[in-house]
Design an enzyme around this catalytic site. Structure first.
Site, mmCIF file in Angstrom:
data_model
loop_
_atom_site.group_PDB
_atom_site.id
_atom_site.type_symbol
_atom_site.label_atom_id
_atom_site.label_comp_id
_atom_site.label_asym_id
_atom_site.label_seq_id
_atom_site.Cartn_x
_atom_site.Cartn_y
_atom_site.Cartn_z
ATOM 1 N N ASN A 77 13.877 -9.824 43.822
ATOM 2 C CA ASN A 77 14.085 -10.461 45.124
ATOM 3 C C ASN A 77 15.560 -10.796 45.348
ATOM 4 O OD1 ASN A 77 11.110 -10.868 45.118
ATOM 5 N ND2 ASN A 77 11.650 -12.345 43.528
ATOM 6 N N HIS A 89 18.113 -4.597 34.489
ATOM 7 C CA HIS A 89 17.316 -3.816 35.445
ATOM 8 C C HIS A 89 17.225 -4.534 36.798
ATOM 9 C CE1 HIS A 89 13.964 -1.030 36.511
ATOM 10 N NE2 HIS A 89 13.598 -2.064 37.253
ATOM 11 N N GLU A 90 16.809 -5.786 36.788
ATOM 12 C CA GLU A 90 16.625 -6.509 38.062
ATOM 13 C C GLU A 90 17.957 -6.713 38.762
ATOM 14 O OE1 GLU A 90 13.648 -6.468 38.879
ATOM 15 O OE2 GLU A 90 12.802 -6.207 36.874
ATOM 16 N N HIS A 133 19.119 -3.613 40.563
ATOM 17 C CA HIS A 133 18.387 -3.374 41.816
ATOM 18 C C HIS A 133 19.130 -3.931 43.034
ATOM 19 C CE1 HIS A 133 14.631 -1.364 41.077
ATOM 20 N NE2 HIS A 133 14.123 -2.280 40.280
ATOM 21 N N ALA A 185 9.331 -8.520 35.809
ATOM 22 C CA ALA A 185 10.261 -9.320 36.595
ATOM 23 C C ALA A 185 10.417 -8.681 37.974
ATOM 24 C CB ALA A 185 11.628 -9.384 35.913
HETATM 25 ZN ZN LIG Z 1 12.445 -2.168 38.984
#
Ligand SMILES: [Zn+2]
Length: 883
Positions: A287, A319-320, A323, A284
């Site tokens: 963005n 996780h995404e 970020h 994944a």
């Molecule tokens: Zn990552």
């Protein structure tokens, strides 16, 4: 970004075509050569006229000199396979420019300019799945690390941050949904065409740009942040998949709340979109405001997804999302700093998953991945520090070392500082570097200042590759136990000599009689050797060390087997207890394969293992999730890693023989365990998940000991299954058996799930990883199956990654497995170089394999190296592997 994860549990199964083909020996890029970019691009306006086979991109860049860099008269705009239609500077088309390879160099006489660049791209021909590409009639992007240069000419590096404004337009019928980063500011229609304008107020590097256009439906919800911002949430999927998005949405909301509570991080836009795509190189991508996911990490319901799939989705969604701060608000200065965002974010997702489920089991799963993938990487030809010094193709450095070892390094800081001080360190890091492109060094300094740690020597963890080995020897005299610890850091390619590193080791000394200890102690071994004394022991205590896996090292403790049996039954640290079980089995298997044990010793060792396993099966204080971990055998890769030169055939045979021995000795307790677990009805809670886990484990032991009975039980489990975990577990066992029940169930599974790509991936993987004696033939015929697709990374991985980790089939003594993998790499390389290169490491460990197979593996690598054209990705991996 998340690399396509390696399955953590053994009962589960497993990221302008010509433009990527480079001449041999692409240049090496070195960390020490970093220079700030001479120009700033504070704003970019992009206009997309979208079509599947011809998309026109107009980019308008506002450019000014970077006062922090050396002045240059030209600006280098990276490109990759782009067709330039027009270029103007400050409205003047006779601009002074030239091409340098794929890059565009424009001469800029002044301090400040406006560049307009028009390019035309063909998304439907983009099989590399980098940049803008077509997937099943929709358009989507993947720009990390260097995909944006396949969309337009731009300084495609993470330290150039810009504010993006995007206008996209396309046929309404084909692309009813138009998505981009940030917030939608306007939209409208003109005949059959419609358009949308998007603006992202947060400056970002080009690798975080994303766009999606397609026929999608959304599950919508909302989240109110701690300071009262109402955020609209959408999970976009294809029509028909909506019923499988609830778990993803709930995982997202839990992630948003958790990051506020544990790290003090609040979301910063009014909208957060997730889109699931079936053709995707990675797991994944984070963005800004528009996460793009492999369908594998979004879609789940009990009928089609296993418990492992549910956990994977929660972890990757977290996780995404995490970020957004560790990666987006604070990004990386250059790609050598990748672990700055990935190591830290993996740690964050590990802590999140631990809190959502069983923390001990999550810790054991994380260590299993580290040992199964990263330890071999660290001891092989592709070893590199978590902050590499050079690369030819950055895609090759999305590795378990950068991700998983990177997470362990930050976890050690947390262990040494304590949770509260660690939080002060991360708060300071976010406050100091918000809006910046930072370095690993910036993170370490923030930790020193905020958490009050001295990390001068600890920095070696960023620069030295190789898994440290620690020898632990306990002596006892009078009332004193003395622990002598000695560390060695093995030589790795390019790093022959290593310095001692600070290694935090959590330990406890058990009194044998009472089974108690006086509490955990944290010692830091920061020299080659050190002694630690502990008073008050009338008799020799039992050492429990590296509790909770406090450091990513391998421990050599030369202790009698009865101490391991004691710890396997009594240790109150769940990881240490698991470790004792693993060591008991690993010690036996390594000794057995290398011929160090005579018959009597082997029998005694097998008796101890069975005794310890019985204690685990019958311990009523254990929950089944943890019981399952304690019952799992060390992996083939982990056992091989313990040997200087490994013979995969002998290890596999010894491991299967031990399974059969345990199954025979413990037939009754295993059967009782199975019968108990079968009674637990389906639910998604820990108890029911645990029951499913031990059920299939008991079955796989039984398959080794009494295949005929196991085959019947597995067929019954398959037929009665009301969820994918049970059905897949049963089919995994059946796939490995040469039984009458096998063929019918495999066919049923295929017919039942035909058209569901993610489940058919499982069907491929189950057969490719099976213990069946003809697995290699099965892989060959699956390669010719009408559902096999070389252009779909999930499908390629499901067949060939599973195959490459099948010790029986892949390591076939005649080298046929190696030839098949080399054929695949050569065939896939021109289509999808990134995915092709990911198969090279399976061949790369030839130096650690017995002579006969080593030569066959080397030949396979050599044949790839001699191909007339190779991508940068594969070229780099193959030449490093040949050494
Ligand atoms: Zn990552």
């Amino acid at each position: 970004m998340d690399i396509a994860r390696t399955p953590a549990t053994p009962d589960g199964n497993p990221e302008m075509a010509d433009a990527a083909i480079q001449p041999k020996a692409p240049p090496e890029i070195r960390r020490e050569d970093y220079k700030p970019f001479p120009w700033l691009v504070p704003t970019i306006r992009l206009t997309f006229d979208l079509a599947l086979d011809k998309t026109r991109v107009t980019a308008r860049l506002e450019i000014e000199r970077n006062p922090a860099a050396e002045a240059e008269r030209t600006i280098r705009l990276n490109g990759d396979g782009l067709q330039l239609e027009s270029l103007s500077c400050d409205g003047n088309e006779s601009t002074d420019y030239r091409m340098d390879g794929d890059d565009l160099l424009v001469t800029l006489p002044g301090e400040r300019h406006s560049l307009e660049i028009v390019t035309v791209i063909d998304p439907s021909a983009n099989s590399q799945l980098m940049g803008l590409y077509a997937s099943g009639g929709m358009l989507c992007t993947q720009c990390e690390a260097e995909g944006f240069r396949r969309i337009t000419f731009f300084p495609d590096r993470p330290d150039v941050l810009s504010t993006y404004t995007v206008r996209m337009s396309g046929p309404k019928a084909l692309f009813p949904v138009l998505l981009c980063n940030g917030n939608r500011t306007d939209q409208g229609e003109e005949g059959d065409t419609h358009w949308a304008k998007w603006h992202d107020p947060w400056p970002k590097p080009s690798y975080l740009f994303a766009l999606v256009a397609g026929d999608l439906v959304a599950r919508s919800d909302s989240f109110t942040t701690i300071n009262g911002r109402k955020v609209e949430l959408n999970v976009y999927v294809r029509d028909g998949d909506l019923g499988r998005t609830e778990h993803a949405m709930e995982s997202l909301k839990r992630s948003m709340r958790w990051d506020e509570e544990v790290f003090g991080r609040e979301y910063d836009l009014d909208l957060f979109n997730i889109v699931a795509v079936s053709d995707f190189n990675m797991g994944a991508m984070e963005n800004k405001g528009l996460n793009i996911f492999n369908t594998k990490y979004v879609l789940a319901d009990p009928e089609t997804a296993t418990d492992g799939d549910y956990d994977g989705i929660e972890g990757v969604i977290g996780h995404e999302y995490f970020h957004n701060w560790s990666g987006n608000r604070v990004t990386c200065r250059d790609w050598f700093q990748l672990s700055l965002k990935e190591g830290f974010t993996v740690l964050r997702d590990q802590l999140f998953s631990a809190q959502m489920g069983s923390a001990p089991v999550k810790r054991i799963e994380d260590v299993r991945v580290l040992r199964g993938v990263q330890f071999p990487e660290d001891s092989g030809p592709l070893a590199h520090p978590i902050r590499p010094d050079s690369y030819r193709e950055i895609s090759n450095f999305y590795t378990a070392t950068v991700y998983n070892k990177g997470a362990e390094v930050i976890r050690m800081m947390r262990t040494m500082a304590g949770e509260e001080a660690f939080r002060r360190g991360t708060d300071l890091y976010f406050e100091r570097h918000d809006g910046e492109a930072a370095t690993c060094e910036d993170f370490v300094r923030a930790m020193e200042d905020g958490a009050d740690l001295d990390l001068a020597q600890f920095r070696l963890w960023y620069s030295q590759a190789g898994t440290p080995k620690v020898a632990a020897r306990l002596t006892h005299e009078g009332q004193t136990a003395t622990l002598t610890l000695t560390q060695t850091v093995p030589a790795t390619p390019g790093q022959p000599d290593k310095q001692p590193m600070p290694i935090p080791l959590s330990l406890a000394l058990f009194d044998r009689e009472s089974g108690n200890h006086a509490g955990d102690e944290l010692v830091v071994l920061d020299s080659e050797t050190a002694q630690f004394s502990f008073d008050g022991f009338a008799t020799r205590p039992v050492l429990s060390i590296n509790r909770g896996f406090s450091a990513p090292v391998s421990i050599d403790r030369d202790v009698p087997r009865d101490e391991l049996v004691f710890l396997a039954a009594r240790d109150d640290d769940p990881f240490a207890r698991y470790e004792a079980m693993q060591e008991l089995m690993t010690g036996y298997l390594v000794g057995s394969v290398s011929g160090e044990l005579d018959d009597a010793e082997r029998d005694a060792a097998r008796g101890d293992i069975a005794q310890a396993m019985r204690a685990v099966i019958e311990d009523s204080a254990l929950d089944d999730l943890m019981r399952g971990e304690l019952m799992v055998m060390p992996s083939q890769a982990y056992i091989a890693e313990q040997m200087l030169i490994a013979d995969p055939g002998s290890i596999h045979a010894a491991r299967e023989a031990l399974k059969a021995d345990v199954a025979t000795r413990l037939a009754d307790p295993l059967h009782a365990l199975y019968e108990r677990a079968v009674q637990v009805p389906f639910a998604l809670d820990a108890e029911a998940k645990g029951a499913r886990k031990v059920k299939t484990l008991a079955l796989s032991y039984a398959a080794a000991g009494d295949p005929a009975t196991a085959s019947g039980l597995a067929a019954q489990q398959y037929d009665r299954a009301d969820n994918m975990t049970d059905r897949q577990g049963a089919l995994m066992v059946l796939a490995g058996l040469d039984s009458a029940e096998r063929t019918g169930r495999l066919l049923d599974f295929y017919n039942r799930y035909q058209g569901n790509a993610l489940v058919i991936d499982k069907w491929f993987a189950l057969q490719a990883s099976s213990l069946h004696p003809h697995a290699i033939e099965h892989v060959k015929s699956l390669r010719e199956h009408e559902d096999f697709a070389l252009r779909n990374p999930n499908r390629v991985r499901s067949l060939y990654m599973a195959f490459a980790s099948n010790p029986g089939a892949f390591h076939s003594a005649d080298g046929e497995g190696y030839r098949m993998l080399a054929d695949l790499i050569l065939e896939l390389d021109p289509i999808n170089a990134q995915t092709a290169a990911r198969f090279v490491p399976a061949l790369g460990r030839w130096r650690r394999i017995e002579e006969g197979r080593a030569e066959l593996m080397r030949e396979a690598l050599q044949r790839i190296a001699e191909a007339p054209k190779l991508s940068r990705d594969t070229y780099e991996q193959v030449t490093r592997s040949l050494g």
